[in-house]
Each structure stands twice: as structure tokens, then as C-alpha cells.
Motif scaffolding. Structure first.
Motif, PDB file in Angstrom:
ATOM      1  N   GLU A  59      30.807   0.434  45.622  1.00  0.00           N
ATOM      2  CA  GLU A  59      31.455   0.300  44.322  1.00  0.00           C
ATOM      3  C   GLU A  59      32.811  -0.371  44.442  1.00  0.00           C
ATOM      4  OE1 GLU A  59      33.152   3.273  40.824  1.00  0.00           O
ATOM      5  OE2 GLU A  59      31.571   3.978  42.160  1.00  0.00           O
ATOM      6  N   LEU A  60      33.585   0.046  45.428  1.00  0.00           N
ATOM      7  CA  LEU A  60      34.911  -0.532  45.629  1.00  0.00           C
ATOM      8  C   LEU A  60      34.806  -2.002  46.032  1.00  0.00           C
ATOM      9  CD1 LEU A  60      37.842   0.311  45.467  1.00  0.00           C
ATOM     10  CD2 LEU A  60      37.757   0.935  47.886  1.00  0.00           C
ATOM     11  N   PHE A  61      33.822  -2.316  46.858  1.00  0.00           N
ATOM     12  CA  PHE A  61      33.582  -3.704  47.254  1.00  0.00           C
ATOM     13  C   PHE A  61      33.223  -4.546  46.034  1.00  0.00           C
ATOM     14  CE2 PHE A  61      30.786  -7.124  48.741  1.00  0.00           C
ATOM     15  CZ  PHE A  61      31.579  -7.714  49.705  1.00  0.00           C
ATOM     16  N   GLY A  62      32.396  -3.990  45.145  1.00  0.00           N
ATOM     17  CA  GLY A  62      32.009  -4.706  43.940  1.00  0.00           C
ATOM     18  C   GLY A  62      33.186  -4.993  43.023  1.00  0.00           C
ATOM     19  N   TRP A  63      34.079  -4.016  42.866  1.00  0.00           N
ATOM     20  CA  TRP A  63      35.240  -4.227  42.007  1.00  0.00           C
ATOM     21  C   TRP A  63      36.213  -5.243  42.609  1.00  0.00           C
ATOM     22  CZ3 TRP A  63      34.467  -3.447  37.357  1.00  0.00           C
ATOM     23  CH2 TRP A  63      33.833  -2.307  36.859  1.00  0.00           C
ATOM     24  N   PHE A  64      36.374  -5.194  43.927  1.00  0.00           N
ATOM     25  CA  PHE A  64      37.261  -6.170  44.570  1.00  0.00           C
ATOM     26  C   PHE A  64      36.701  -7.586  44.406  1.00  0.00           C
ATOM     27  CE2 PHE A  64      38.399  -8.755  48.275  1.00  0.00           C
ATOM     28  CZ  PHE A  64      39.776  -8.785  48.130  1.00  0.00           C
ATOM     29  N   ALA A  65      35.389  -7.737  44.596  1.00  0.00           N
ATOM     30  CA  ALA A  65      34.767  -9.056  44.445  1.00  0.00           C
ATOM     31  C   ALA A  65      34.862  -9.546  43.011  1.00  0.00           C
ATOM     32  CB  ALA A  65      33.312  -8.998  44.902  1.00  0.00           C
ATOM     33  N   SER A  66      34.781  -8.634  42.033  1.00  0.00           N
ATOM     34  CA  SER A  66      34.927  -9.001  40.629  1.00  0.00           C
ATOM     35  C   SER A  66      36.326  -9.552  40.363  1.00  0.00           C
ATOM     36  CB  SER A  66      34.663  -7.777  39.747  1.00  0.00           C
ATOM     37  OG  SER A  66      34.921  -8.054  38.390  1.00  0.00           O
ATOM     38  N   PHE A  67      37.330  -8.876  40.898  1.00  0.00           N
ATOM     39  CA  PHE A  67      38.713  -9.341  40.753  1.00  0.00           C
ATOM     40  C   PHE A  67      38.910 -10.683  41.452  1.00  0.00           C
ATOM     41  CE2 PHE A  67      43.000  -9.328  42.791  1.00  0.00           C
ATOM     42  CZ  PHE A  67      43.743  -9.613  41.662  1.00  0.00           C
TER      43      PHE A  67
END
Length: 344
Positions: free
Chosen positions: A262-270
């Protein structure tokens, strides 16, 4: 497990060193500033640029490069399709879409950081119309995350006992429920900021090539990996018992693959938003929404890496700390990003 640990982090959002009533006032003040930026010079510049580009003839469009926050030109003079500002949801609509699902927290406090979380992300993302490939895939990633999370939570609430999903309704008076307003406002603002990168990619309207292509795919992969972690853990618990220690599948090397993914996904979104703006070079026009995107990234990092993962680590140590299997697992696996190191 997810709702229980996230619920620990919602108690006044411990990473904010402020009184929550004062903090909620600052959030409202910041929202007012956001809405008043419609009259700012950056907004006026964007609106004037769009009007000028709309007045160009078909012949001029094939020859001139239109520089605008809502358009971009490919090498050779080919103009990418423009998205009309009227179709873009306003900041007020986006905040309302983030706040309405979060208001479930007035019913049950834990819903603000569970169903409210997934519902806010999906609802705000769905407000954006279809645009270029990059924006569409970014939107799909966010909608997938929100709907998947709520489907998983609903399954737990319906089919699993209360001592597993931890969603217990506590009697509360109207006044006691009203005291949850600072928490609900804080959560709503965080979810609003988490979806902010989508606005940047939607306005940038850049082609899905190069690094930005891989970053948006990485965002979808991160959310999917986190979902797979939740699914795997649920299957193992269902077959071996709710007290079983899960050390197989994605848990073999990651102790919390759901939080890490989840954290990886949010970082990639940013990162997708940053790379999209880098392609246009117009950081000034996107500064406000990039700032909100950064706030969202920092906020979810503190929630997941500062509260959720360390809280689950502490629970594991208390429950399985003396087990040789647990000790061996800790030596060969990674807990993921964490701000707090729990003593064993």
C-alpha cells in the motif's frame, strides 16, 4: 487486523503535535485558502492560456506549440487533446467526496479509517472524467484501491466474528459523536490529499511514455500486491486458525506485505504526478496540487509506517515472541518501512 491497527492511529492522529480542535480549525482555514486560489494569478494564467489556445484555428494548431497547464504539444507540432476546465471537479466537490464516506465515523469511529478511507479515495477519483491513457490508468489504480479495500472490509464484517474484525459499536450520545469531528476532518483532508496527484496527471495530459509510464504501473502493482497480502493472510487464517502465524507466500520475506504494498502504491502515485509535471515543465501552475500531494504522501507514511506496522509488530512480539518459528521468521524477513523500532 488492518482496521484494528489503523484504528489505533486514528486516536487524535498521534503524529500531529497539536490539539485536535485547533488542528481541525487549521484544516478548515487551509481549505478556504485552497478555494480562494481560484482568483490567484496562477489560476488566472491557466484560464487565460486555455482561452487563447481554444481560439487558435485548425491550421495554427498544427504549427504552433500551445503552452498551457491543460495541454501539451508533441515533437513535430501534434497537439494532445485538451480537457475542458468545466469537466474537472472543483476542490470543493473533491473535498465533499472525501468527507461524505468519512462521516461514517460518526456512526462507528473505526469506519472513518476503514470504509471512509476506501470510499473517499474511490469517490474522489471517480469524479474525474476520462482523459489520456496516463490519467485513466492513474484513476483506475485509485478506484481499484478504494473499492478493493471496502470489499475486503465488508467480507470481514459479514462473514467473520466480531473479535476478528474488531468493528464493535459503542453506545454514544450525540455530543460524544460530535467530538469525533476533528478526527473526521483530519481523515477527510488526508484522503483529499491522497487523490490530489490524479488532478496533476489529469491536467498535465502527458503521453504515457518513459519513467511516468512505469511509475503509474508501479502504483497499480503496489495496491494489487497489498491486496494479495490481505487475501493470502485471510486464506491462511481460515485454514489454520485465527491464531496461526502467517509466514508463507508474500509473508515469507515481508512481515507486513499489505502495508508495504500500500505504501509503495501511494509513493508511486505521488511520483507519477511529479514526473507528469516534469514532462511539461510547468511546476508553477501545479505547485498547489503538488503540495497537497506531498502532504498526502507524508500523512499516509506516518499512518502506515509510524502507527500501523509498528503496532502490528508489537502485537506479534507479544503473541509469538517466544516462538522459535517467529524468531527465525524475523531474521529472514523485513518489516517494511517503519518510523518506530519496537523493543523485543
Amino acid at each position: 487486523m488492518r482496521s484494528r491497527n489503523l484504528r489505533k492511529s486514528h486516536n487524535s492522529f498521534a503524529f500531529f503535535p497539536y490539539d485536535m480542535n485547533a488542528f481541525s480549525f487549521k484544516l478548515l482555514l487551509l481549505l478556504v485558502v485552497l478555494l480562494t486560489t481560484r482568483n490567484s494569478s496562477a489560476f488566472q494564467h491557466a484560464r487565460i492560456s486555455f482561452r487563447k489556445s481554444a481560439q487558435l484555428s485548425a491550421v495554427s494548431r498544427s504549427k504552433l506549440a500551445v503552452v498551457s497547464p491543460t495541454s501539451t504539444t508533441l515533437r513535430g507540432g501534434a497537439l494532445l487533446p485538451l480537457s475542458a476546465p468545466s469537466t474537472i471537479p472543483t476542490a470543493l466537490k473533491l473535498f465533499a467526496a472525501s468527507a461524505l464516506p468519512t462521516c461514517l465515523g460518526f456512526w462507528k469511529t473505526g469506519y472513518a479509517v476503514s470504509y471512509g478511507y476506501g470510499g473517499a479515495v474511490a469517490a474522489a477519483a471517480l469524479l474525474y472524467p476520462s482523459a489520456g491513457c496516463l490519467s485513466n490508468l492513474h484513476k483506475i489504480a485509485l478506484v481499484f484501491y478504494g473499492l478493493r479495500l471496502n470489499a475486503f472490509l465488508l467480507y470481514r464484517n459479514v462473514f467473520l466474528p466480531e473479535d476478528v474484525h474488531q468493528m464493535k459499536q459503542k453506545p454514544a450520545t450525540l455530543k460524544e459523536r460530535a467530538k469525533r469531528l476533528p478526527i473526521i476532518l483530519s481523515c477527510s483532508f488526508l484522503y483529499f490529499c491522497l487523490v490530489a496527484p490524479l488532478r496533476v496527471t489529469h491536467l498535465a495530459n502527458t503521453p504515457m511514455t518513459g519513467a511516468v509510464k512505469y511509475s503509474v504501473i508501479a502504483s497499480l502493482f503496489g495496491f494489487a500486491f497489498g491486496a494479495f497480502g490481505d487475501f493470502w493472510k485471510q486464506v491462511v487464517k481460515a485454514t489454520k486458525g485465527k491464531d496461526a502465524l502467517v509466514t508463507s507466500g508474500p509473508f515469507a520475506l515481508l512481515r507486513h506485505p499489505n502495508y508495504t504494498g500500500e505504501l509503495f502504491g501511494w509513493f508511486a502515485s505521488f511520483l507519477t504526478a511529479v514526473l507528469a509535471v516534469a514532462k511539461t515543465g510547468d511546476f508553477k501552475a501545479n505547485a498547489l496540487w503538488l503540495s497537497f500531494s506531498a502532504v498526502g504522501m507524508a500523512g499516509i507514511y506516518f499512518v502506515l509506517a509510524g502507527e500501523a506496522a509498528p503496532g502490528l509488530e508489537k502485537k506479534h512480539q507479544s503473541k509469538y515472541g517466544s516462538s522459535p518459528e517467529y524468531q527465525a521468521w524475523c531474521k529472514r524477513s523485513w518489516a517494511g518501512p517503519m518510523l518506530k523500532v519496537q523493543s523485543k
